[in-house]
Structure formats: structure tokens, C-alpha cells
Design a protein around this motif. Structure first.
Motif, short mmCIF file in Angstrom:
data_model
loop_
_atom_site.label_atom_id
_atom_site.label_comp_id
_atom_site.label_asym_id
_atom_site.label_seq_id
_atom_site.Cartn_x
_atom_site.Cartn_y
_atom_site.Cartn_z
N GLN A 163 -1.04 -5.03 9.78
CA GLN A 163 -0.85 -5.61 8.45
C GLN A 163 -2.18 -5.92 7.77
O GLN A 163 -2.22 -6.27 6.60
CB GLN A 163 -0.02 -6.90 8.57
CG GLN A 163 1.39 -6.66 9.08
CD GLN A 163 2.17 -5.69 8.23
OE1 GLN A 163 2.25 -5.87 7.01
NE2 GLN A 163 2.73 -4.65 8.84
N LEU A 168 -5.22 0.56 4.51
CA LEU A 168 -3.77 0.66 4.38
C LEU A 168 -3.24 -0.16 3.21
O LEU A 168 -2.31 0.25 2.51
CB LEU A 168 -3.08 0.22 5.67
CG LEU A 168 -3.15 1.20 6.85
CD1 LEU A 168 -2.55 0.58 8.10
CD2 LEU A 168 -2.45 2.51 6.53
N LEU A 169 -3.84 -1.33 3.00
CA LEU A 169 -3.42 -2.17 1.88
C LEU A 169 -3.69 -1.47 0.55
O LEU A 169 -2.85 -1.49 -0.36
CB LEU A 169 -4.15 -3.52 1.93
CG LEU A 169 -3.76 -4.46 3.08
CD1 LEU A 169 -4.65 -5.71 3.07
CD2 LEU A 169 -2.29 -4.85 3.00
N SER A 172 -1.16 1.35 0.03
CA SER A 172 0.15 0.83 -0.38
C SER A 172 0.13 0.38 -1.83
O SER A 172 1.08 0.64 -2.58
CB SER A 172 0.55 -0.35 0.52
OG SER A 172 0.70 0.06 1.85
N ALA A 175 0.16 3.44 -4.09
CA ALA A 175 1.47 4.08 -4.10
C ALA A 175 2.44 3.32 -5.00
O ALA A 175 3.18 3.91 -5.79
CB ALA A 175 2.02 4.18 -2.68
N ARG A 176 2.43 1.99 -4.89
CA ARG A 176 3.32 1.18 -5.74
C ARG A 176 3.00 1.38 -7.22
O ARG A 176 3.90 1.55 -8.04
CB ARG A 176 3.19 -0.31 -5.39
CG ARG A 176 3.93 -0.72 -4.13
CD ARG A 176 4.05 -2.24 -4.04
NE ARG A 176 2.74 -2.89 -4.09
CZ ARG A 176 1.98 -3.11 -3.02
NH1 ARG A 176 2.38 -2.71 -1.83
NH2 ARG A 176 0.81 -3.72 -3.14
N ASN A 181 6.72 6.95 -3.22
CA ASN A 181 7.27 6.45 -1.97
C ASN A 181 6.37 6.90 -0.82
O ASN A 181 6.19 8.10 -0.60
CB ASN A 181 8.69 6.98 -1.78
CG ASN A 181 9.34 6.43 -0.53
OD1 ASN A 181 9.15 5.26 -0.20
ND2 ASN A 181 10.10 7.25 0.17
N MET A 182 5.78 5.96 -0.10
CA MET A 182 4.85 6.27 0.98
C MET A 182 5.44 5.82 2.30
O MET A 182 5.81 4.65 2.46
CB MET A 182 3.51 5.57 0.74
CG MET A 182 2.45 5.91 1.78
SD MET A 182 0.84 5.13 1.43
CE MET A 182 1.13 3.49 2.14
N THR A 183 5.57 6.75 3.25
CA THR A 183 6.12 6.41 4.56
C THR A 183 5.25 6.99 5.67
O THR A 183 4.62 8.04 5.50
CB THR A 183 7.56 6.95 4.74
OG1 THR A 183 7.54 8.38 4.56
CG2 THR A 183 8.50 6.32 3.73
#
Length: 199
Positions: A163, A168-169, A172, A175-176, A181-183
């Protein structure tokens, strides 16, 4: 108007985060040179590398934002150029870009930049941490568009992603903002797959 304001803030944040960090490193390197009696080749190499990163970051930002729109094929071509630049530093890894674009898709310059930065971060993460020998970036588009980054490395548990960590933050958040949509999922037989999908 709000969308334009958000875009301006994101671009300013981008420049601050990417270029500001390298500029600070250059400043520290110059200070180190002043304090050294002899010029260290390592300090000079670090300065050269940081200057290169600033120039690259600026070129990538200008590439996206100087256009009225960017197509998915344009983005794929830009990723190919990026791969060509980094491949010599990872001779033990085969990096492949594949395309299956039946219908090209028009992207806004900001969304194209978001996608490019997400892909950069994902590729860098795989190369630095996964111990992979092959990395495949795939662009697909028909009714829905997907971009995937898949490595054959040591993999991870998708239910226990860290987290913390700005990489990674930032992925994300991008993407938002772009409505993507990121998976993350395990690859077969081993490794990691990042999938970006948008209609």
C-alpha cells in the motif's frame, strides 16, 4: 473549466515530481564537486544521467501535450522508442511490444501522457524487481481497448499489493484521473500482468 484546471495541476505536479527531483540531484552533485579536491568520474556520470532524465521527461511531456490528440498507435510507437532506449541496459531481458489494434482510438493528450507514464512505471518495476527474462507489452483495441504489461518473473500475491510506495500510488492516481481500469493479476505459468482497459 474544472477539467482544464485539473489538467494544469497534473502537468505542474508532473514537472515538479519528475524534473524537480533530478534538478535537486544535479544541485547536490554540483555541491559535491565544489567540496571535492579531485573530480570523481562517478559524480560526473550521475550528473550526466540526471541531465539525460530531465531532457527525456521534458520530451515525453512535450510529445503528448503539443498535439491536439494522440492515437493508440501513436502511443504504441512512443513506447517502442522508449523500449529501444532502455533495452541496452537490460541485455538479459527480452522486451517485446505487440499490437492487435483493429480500430485505432483517439486519446486526449493528457490521457495519453497518463498511459505512457503508467506504462513506464510498470516496465521499470518489472525490470528492477521481478527478475524476469521476458517482458511483453501488448496493445489491443476493437470495441474495448486494453494495454497489458506481462513479465515472467517471480510474481506476487495480487491480494497483498504493497500500500506504500509512490510508484504504485502515482499509477493508481493517473488511472483514476484518466478513467482507466487498472488491474494486477498473476501471469501463467509465473510472473505478473498489469492490465489497463478503457472503452
Amino acid at each position: 473549466m474544472q477539467a482544464e484546471e485539473n489538467a494544469r495541476k497534473r502537468i505542474a505536479s508532473d514537472l515538479h515530481d519528475n524534473i524537480g527531483a533530478y534538478a535537486a540531484a544535479i544541485s547536490a552533485g554540483v555541491d559535491e564537486l565544489y567540496n571535492e579536491k579531485t573530480v570523481s568520474p562517478q559524480i560526473l556520470e550521475n550528473l550526466k544521467g540526471n541531465v539525460f532524465e530531465i531532457m527525456t521527461s521534458l520530451r515525453d511531456t512535450i510529445w503528448a501535450l503539443s498535439k491536439e490528440f494522440v492515437t493508440l498507435i501513436n502511443l504504441s510507437d512512443r513506447v517502442k522508442i522508449y523500449v529501444q532506449k532502455i533495452q541496452p541496459s537490460y541485455k538479459g531481458v527480452q522486451i517485446v511490444v505487440e499490437e492487435n489494434i483493429e480500430h485505432d482510438r483517439v486519446l486526449s493528450p493528457l490521457n495519453a501522457l497518463h498511459l505512457f507514464r503508467i506504462l513506464q512505471e510498470s516496465v521499470n518495476n518489472s525490470l528492477k524487481h521481478s527478475k524476469c527474462s521476458r517482458l511483453v507489452i501488448t496493445f489491443r483495441c476493437d470495441e474495448e481497448c486494453t494495454i497489458s504489461v506481462e513479465d515472467d518473473g517471480q510474481g506476487f500475491d495480487p491480494d497483498n499489493l504493497p500500500q506504500s510506495g509512490n510508484g504504485l500510488l502515482n499509477m493508481s492516481a493517473r488511472a483514476r484521473e484518466a478513467g482507466i481500469n487498472m488491474t494486477f493479476s498473476p501471469a501463467t505459468p509465473n510472473g505478473t500482468r498489469l492490465t489497463l482497459s478503457f472503452s
